[in-house]
Design an enzyme around this catalytic site. Structure first.
Site, PDB file in Angstrom:
ATOM      1  N   SER A   1       0.782  -1.109   0.116  1.00  0.00           N
ATOM      2  CA  SER A   1      -0.102   0.068  -0.137  1.00  0.00           C
ATOM      3  C   SER A   1       0.888   1.449  -0.023  1.00  0.00           C
ATOM      4  O   SER A   1       0.298   2.256  -0.129  1.00  0.00           O
ATOM      5  CB  SER A   1      -0.898  -0.157   1.162  1.00  0.00           C
ATOM      6  OG  SER A   1      -2.121  -0.919   0.844  1.00  0.00           O
TER       7      SER A   1
ATOM      8  N   LYS B   1       0.137   3.752  -2.676  1.00  0.00           N
ATOM      9  CA  LYS B   1      -0.959   4.701  -2.693  1.00  0.00           C
ATOM     10  C   LYS B   1      -0.617   6.083  -2.686  1.00  0.00           C
ATOM     11  O   LYS B   1      -1.457   7.100  -2.959  1.00  0.00           O
ATOM     12  CB  LYS B   1      -2.001   4.343  -1.496  1.00  0.00           C
ATOM     13  CG  LYS B   1      -2.693   3.119  -1.670  1.00  0.00           C
ATOM     14  CD  LYS B   1      -3.723   2.900  -0.528  1.00  0.00           C
ATOM     15  CE  LYS B   1      -4.611   1.733  -0.948  1.00  0.00           C
ATOM     16  NZ  LYS B   1      -3.959   0.422  -0.401  1.00  0.00           N
TER      17      LYS B   1
ATOM     18  N   SER C   1      -5.933   3.399   4.347  1.00  0.00           N
ATOM     19  CA  SER C   1      -5.203   2.545   3.244  1.00  0.00           C
ATOM     20  C   SER C   1      -6.281   1.670   2.680  1.00  0.00           C
ATOM     21  O   SER C   1      -6.277   0.682   2.244  1.00  0.00           O
ATOM     22  CB  SER C   1      -4.367   1.490   3.913  1.00  0.00           C
ATOM     23  OG  SER C   1      -3.288   0.859   3.125  1.00  0.00           O
TER      24      SER C   1
END
Length: 429
Positions: A103, A106, A158
């Site tokens: 993640s 991101k 997230s």
């Protein structure tokens, strides 16, 4: 001991042998079904030295004057700590090795997509959002959300559902990935290969500690994203279509565990999958000086070693001599490295969204081919070991046939003789 007892004992023994035989044969898996032993992870080879030729090294890089202790090296494949004010890297290891980012990707998502959208723009959740794999903030199909809601869910909690939703707002995954790749090129993040907006494991999707430091630095320079990254909690909308104050909301928490525990934390983003293991991009400002630390593929905890790198930087960062630099956005237009071919017109003509994995300096797909180690095939098993249960059982049955059936056969002969005598006796009367 009576003959009938001996007979029953022999039959019980045969029954037990039959049960054992059935269990052994039933659990005898073919070689192909046996789980392969877990192999030690071998990091892919770095091919880039963006930011300094020494950065391609696989050794821990420091240049410390007398009296300055070495930084606390994390138990991780790759890591770095850099001074954000001077953009000097003061300690590093394997910073250009391409690894699955989870993640932390991101950060690229927010950098690329937020400028394309108005924060008050409204989005209606879909079935695909609500049912995406991994961490979800809680988008409900048919419910409505603002872009600001989605960005908070993306960077704080997230949410893979919010990552998917933001991608849909700019035209779907292909369009979103194209924007993210273009942003990576702008930043000089040439190790990064992007396949989706969430960071969920995908074939060839990688980034590096160096590239994540570039992305994290850019996110801190974006006022909207910087504010979201330090927000401890956010009231995310529950199911519904109204955007007014009466709509029910629930608290979502920031996943950055360094907030509130380390002084001056300013972000940024952590990530984890079972394949990528734990990664973290963290930043903090101490006594007016800002630092960033990145840890990728950590063995175990990731927040503690990242925080320890920042604390070391607070004390010694300005004394340590640089081992490399973080390039500025737009400073480079192509990857640099010992084996990187020159930019060609053909390379530059490839679509940013559809370019195939290849070591092309003009494309952020540069390391896709070397990004993930090839899956190793299991060694064939020894045929003797594979069939030993059958051989052992066969020998056991032969032994039983030779010795265990003797009492049974003997008893059967005695029984026949007794029956013959009884029949002759009845005939005699």
């Amino acid at each position: 001991m009576s003959s009938s007892y001996r007979s029953r004992r022999a039959f019980r023994f045969l029954g037990a042998v039959a049960v054992v035989t059935g269990l052994t044969l039933g659990t005898g898996l073919p070689a192909e079904a046996a789980p392969a032993p877990k192999k030690k992870f071998v990091p892919p080879k770095a091919v880039s030295w963006v930011g300094g030729e020494d950065l391609i090294s696989t050794k821990t890089l420091t240049d410390l004057p007398a009296g300055v202790p070495a930084p606390p090296a994390p138990k991780a494949t790759s890591w770095l700590v850099a001074d954000l004010d001077t953009r000097e890297i003061v300690a590093a290891r394997n910073v250009h090795v391409p690894l699955a980012p989870a993640s932390t990707l991101k950060v690229f998502t927010s950098l690329a997509l937020a400028p394309e959208l108005d924060r008050e723009q409204v989005y209606t959740g879909t079935f695909e959002d609500a049912n995406i794999d991994g961490t979800r903030v809680g988008i409900v199909a048919g419910s409505r959300y603002t872009v600001d809601d989605l960005l908070h869910g993306l960077l704080m909690s997230s949410g893979n559902d919010t990552a998917h939703a933001l991608g849909e707002l700019v035209g779907g995954n292909s369009a979103a990935v194209g924007l993210m790749r273009a942003k990576a090129v702008e930043l000089g993040a040439f190790d990064t290969v992007i396949r989706n907006t969430s960071g969920l494991d995908a074939k060839g999707q990688v980034s590096s500690a160096y590239d994540l430091a570039l992305a994290g630095s850019a996110a801190l320079d974006d006022e909207q994203l910087a504010k979201i990254m330090v927000t401890p909690a956010y009231a995310f909308p529950a199911q519904g279509k109204s955007l007014g104050a009466k709509r029910k909301r629930y608290q979502t928490q920031n996943h950055n565990r360094l907030l509130g525990y380390l002084p001056g934390v300013t972000g940024i983003k952590n990530g984890y999958t079972s394949k990528a293991l734990a990664s973290n991009v963290a930043s903090a400002t101490y006594k007016g000086h800002s630092y960033i630390a990145v840890v990728m593929r950590a063995e175990g905890a990731v927040f503690t070693p990242t925080g320890e790198l920042l604390e070391w930087a607070f004390k010694y960062g300005q004394k340590a001599r640089p081992v490399g630099t973080l390039v500025k956005p737009g400073e480079l237009t192509a990857m640099t490295g010992p084996d990187v071919p020159e930019v060609t017109e053909q390379n530059n003509s490839l679509s940013a969204a559809e370019a195939p994995p290849s070591p092309q300096p003009s494309s952020v797909d540069a390391l896709a081919g070397a990004a993930l180690p090839a899956t190793a095939t299991a060694d064939p098993q020894n045929p003797v070991l594979k069939f030993w249960p059958v051989a052992a059982i066969s020998l056991l049955l032969l032994a039983v046939a030779a010795f265990g059936l003797r009492p049974v056969l003997a008893n059967s002969r005695r029984t026949r003789r007794m029956r013959n005598r009884q029949r002759r006796s009845r005939h005699g009367y």
